[in-house]
Write a protein that holds these residues in place. Structure first.
Motif, PDB file in Angstrom:
ATOM      1  N   SER A 155      18.616  -7.169   6.281  1.00  0.00           N
ATOM      2  CA  SER A 155      18.755  -6.546   7.601  1.00  0.00           C
ATOM      3  C   SER A 155      19.894  -5.530   7.601  1.00  0.00           C
ATOM      4  O   SER A 155      19.758  -4.412   8.114  1.00  0.00           O
ATOM      5  N   SER A 156      21.009  -5.907   7.007  1.00  0.00           N
ATOM      6  CA  SER A 156      22.146  -4.994   6.916  1.00  0.00           C
ATOM      7  C   SER A 156      21.797  -3.768   6.074  1.00  0.00           C
ATOM      8  O   SER A 156      22.122  -2.631   6.437  1.00  0.00           O
ATOM      9  N   TRP A 157      21.117  -4.006   4.955  1.00  0.00           N
ATOM     10  CA  TRP A 157      20.801  -2.893   4.057  1.00  0.00           C
ATOM     11  C   TRP A 157      19.828  -1.916   4.721  1.00  0.00           C
ATOM     12  O   TRP A 157      19.979  -0.698   4.587  1.00  0.00           O
ATOM     13  N   PHE A 158      18.842  -2.415   5.445  1.00  0.00           N
ATOM     14  CA  PHE A 158      17.923  -1.520   6.153  1.00  0.00           C
ATOM     15  C   PHE A 158      18.644  -0.729   7.233  1.00  0.00           C
ATOM     16  O   PHE A 158      18.395   0.470   7.411  1.00  0.00           O
ATOM     17  N   ASN A 159      19.544  -1.386   7.960  1.00  0.00           N
ATOM     18  CA  ASN A 159      20.332  -0.658   8.964  1.00  0.00           C
ATOM     19  C   ASN A 159      21.175   0.431   8.311  1.00  0.00           C
ATOM     20  O   ASN A 159      21.302   1.545   8.833  1.00  0.00           O
ATOM     21  N   PHE A 160      21.759   0.095   7.170  1.00  0.00           N
ATOM     22  CA  PHE A 160      22.558   1.057   6.427  1.00  0.00           C
ATOM     23  C   PHE A 160      21.701   2.244   5.949  1.00  0.00           C
ATOM     24  O   PHE A 160      22.100   3.409   6.067  1.00  0.00           O
ATOM     25  N   ALA A 161      20.509   1.940   5.427  1.00  0.00           N
ATOM     26  CA  ALA A 161      19.639   3.007   4.935  1.00  0.00           C
ATOM     27  C   ALA A 161      19.211   3.935   6.067  1.00  0.00           C
ATOM     28  O   ALA A 161      19.175   5.158   5.917  1.00  0.00           O
ATOM     29  N   VAL A 162      18.893   3.348   7.224  1.00  0.00           N
ATOM     30  CA  VAL A 162      18.472   4.152   8.378  1.00  0.00           C
ATOM     31  C   VAL A 162      19.624   5.005   8.880  1.00  0.00           C
ATOM     32  O   VAL A 162      19.459   6.200   9.182  1.00  0.00           O
ATOM     33  N   GLU A 163      20.807   4.437   8.956  1.00  0.00           N
ATOM     34  CA  GLU A 163      21.970   5.200   9.429  1.00  0.00           C
ATOM     35  C   GLU A 163      22.309   6.314   8.451  1.00  0.00           C
ATOM     36  O   GLU A 163      22.673   7.432   8.867  1.00  0.00           O
ATOM     37  N   THR A 164      22.181   6.032   7.170  1.00  0.00           N
ATOM     38  CA  THR A 164      22.433   7.074   6.175  1.00  0.00           C
ATOM     39  C   THR A 164      21.457   8.225   6.332  1.00  0.00           C
ATOM     40  O   THR A 164      21.846   9.409   6.311  1.00  0.00           O
ATOM     41  N   PHE A 165      20.181   7.919   6.535  1.00  0.00           N
ATOM     42  CA  PHE A 165      19.186   8.981   6.725  1.00  0.00           C
ATOM     43  C   PHE A 165      19.436   9.725   8.028  1.00  0.00           C
ATOM     44  O   PHE A 165      19.256  10.958   8.093  1.00  0.00           O
ATOM     45  N   ASP A 166      19.856   9.000   9.057  1.00  0.00           N
ATOM     46  CA  ASP A 166      20.174   9.661  10.331  1.00  0.00           C
ATOM     47  C   ASP A 166      21.299  10.671  10.152  1.00  0.00           C
ATOM     48  O   ASP A 166      21.238  11.801  10.688  1.00  0.00           O
ATOM     49  N   ASN A 167      22.325  10.294   9.414  1.00  0.00           N
ATOM     50  CA  ASN A 167      23.451  11.206   9.218  1.00  0.00           C
ATOM     51  C   ASN A 167      23.058  12.411   8.367  1.00  0.00           C
ATOM     52  O   ASN A 167      23.534  13.531   8.595  1.00  0.00           O
TER      53      ASN A 167
END
Length: 461
Positions: free
Chosen positions: A82-94
């Motif tokens: 869950s943390s890793w998916f949130n991190f991946a999504v936030e990275t793509f957002d940035n």
């Protein structure tokens, strides 16, 4: 010569009663020895079979403890994903925040960012929360099954003892003294040997279980920190020629003491570290790119845990990005109830023996087929007192019954050839190596048991 005829007949008539007495004596003794041996075999078979239920109880608790530990680690895996998916999504957002200004590709990045956000929010995160909920429910069932097994195995043992006795000898039965020995084993010795523990425990069993859970984490949970290689990282002797892309993350189980349930907490970060001149010095700077987090259990987000040893040392590696992880962090608090009650050996010492099981099996002497039961020499005892052939062997147990005691050992043994060295493992409820065997009864204990039987018989019980 005629005067000597018939002398052997007289001698034979004289010794005939002695021969008959001797034959009857041998018959009686053989019958008693036969039934004694049969009764001892019956009691041995019964106690060995009954004690298997207690050994299986310990093995069942060992299996379920291992299953619960695996499930706790699985929940940690879900939180980490869950943390890793949130991190991946936030990275793509940035990344999309910058790419949107690039002509010709900005629109595609924007659409992709919206799609990824939607998948994460509507599918991935809810799915992982359901997985945590279901796994936690399995642990609840396993925890309760241990308590049920504690009572069921004792009842099954008593039923098995009676059943095995009757199958081996229909005339035998558990002596009333066995009720005392079994009650003492079940309600005193057995409950003092092992029991249920939770986070309120202060004997060290909870801490031991907690450590087994945390030590069972794989590399993904413990430390998923690493540096990206070229061209994302480059080192040059000059100050302005240095940059390094560093990713950090990890998942940890936090103990909050007796009152609050534990928390699986996870964080993932990504930053570019570079150097530049500032105030006549070459200083290292961090440009955060992505961050994310997740937790389940007690409602504490990543801001509550500041130790640099957590999250794969993310706070040391990517300090600035770590401080932003809470901004995209999933909370699955109600899905995880923490470490639930588990069973363990109460006192860890250098012993592999659980409390033994001791029983006494008795049988009425009337069940023996002796000269008395056949009516030989006893039909007219008043008329045959001068030649009394009611000569059954004297017994050292009550006059109307004879008894046999048996004892079973319940012990833990793990073959040393399974280890890479000569280490020895003592009894525990993490590995299912409990087994049983017959155990010799000391003379003092045997005397006490059979003496108790005799005393109860005299009391008419």
């Amino acid at each position: 010569m005629r005067k000597q005829s018939g002398q052997s007949l007289v001698v034979g008539l004289i010794f005939l009663p002695v021969i008959v007495l001797f034959l009857l004596y041998l018959y009686n003794v053989s019958q008693q020895n036969l039934h004694k041996t049969r009764l001892q075999n019956t009691s041995d078979a019964a106690v060995l079979s009954g004690s298997q239920f207690l050994a299986r109880e310990l093995n069942f608790k060992a299996y379920t403890n291992r299953a619960m530990i695996a499930n706790h680690v699985a929940i940690g895996q879900y939180v980490g994903l869950s943390s890793w998916f949130n991190f991946a999504v936030e990275t793509f957002d940035n990344i999309e925040d910058v790419a949107r200004f690039i002509p010709g590709v900005g629109a595609y990045f924007t659409q992709a960012e919206q799609y990824i956000d939607s998948i994460n929010d509507t599918v991935l995160q809810p799915g992982l929360e359901v997985a945590v909920t279901l796994t936690n429910a399995v642990n609840t069932g396993l925890s309760k099954s241990q308590s049920i097994m504690s009572y069921a195995s004792s009842a099954a043992m008593v039923d098995s003892l009676n059943g095995i006795v009757k199958l081996n000898d229909a005339d035998a039965e558990l002596d009333i003294i066995s009720a005392t020995t079994l009650m003492n084993t079940i309600f005193n010795d057995w409950r003092d040997y092992q029991g249920g523990f939770n986070r309120t425990d202060n004997t060290g069993r909870y801490e031991e279980f907690f450590k087994v859970v945390t030590n069972s984490r794989d590399q993904f949970l413990v430390n998923r920190s690493h540096d990206w290689g070229f061209p994302f990282s480059f080192t040059w002797p000059w100050c302005t020629g240095y940059y390094k892309t560093r990713q950090a993350g990890g998942t940890d189980l936090i103990n909050h003491g007796e009152r609050d349930k534990e928390t699986w907490t996870s964080m993932d970060t990504l930053s570019i570290h570079y150097k530049r001149w500032k105030r006549f010095r070459c200083r290292k700077r961090e440009a955060r790119i992505g961050w994310g987090g997740s937790h389940a259990g007690e409602d504490n987000d990543t801001r509550r845990y500041s130790s640099r040893s957590l999250y794969g040392q993310s706070r040391r590696i990517n300090r600035s990005a770590s401080n932003r992880a809470y901004a995209r962090e999933s909370a699955m608090n109600d899905a995880y109830s923490g470490i639930q009650q588990f069973y363990s050996v109460k006192k860890i010492d250098q012993s592999n023996d659980a409390p033994p099981v001791t029983i006494v099996v008795s049988k009425s002497i009337d069940a023996l087929q002796t000269s008395k039961s056949l009516g030989i020499g006893t039909t007219k005892e008043n008329e045959t007192r001068n030649v009394d052939i009611n000569i059954e062997e004297g017994m050292d147990v009550p006059r109307d019954q004879f008894s046999s005691a048996a004892k079973a050992r319940i012990y833990y043994y793990r073959a040393t050839d399974l280890w890479p060295n000569t280490r020895f493992e003592y009894g525990n409820l993490y590995n299912p190596y409990w087994q049983t065997s017959l155990q010799d009864i000391e003379n003092s204990e045997r005397t006490y048991l059979l003496g108790a039987v005799f005393g109860l018989d005299l009391a008419g019980m």
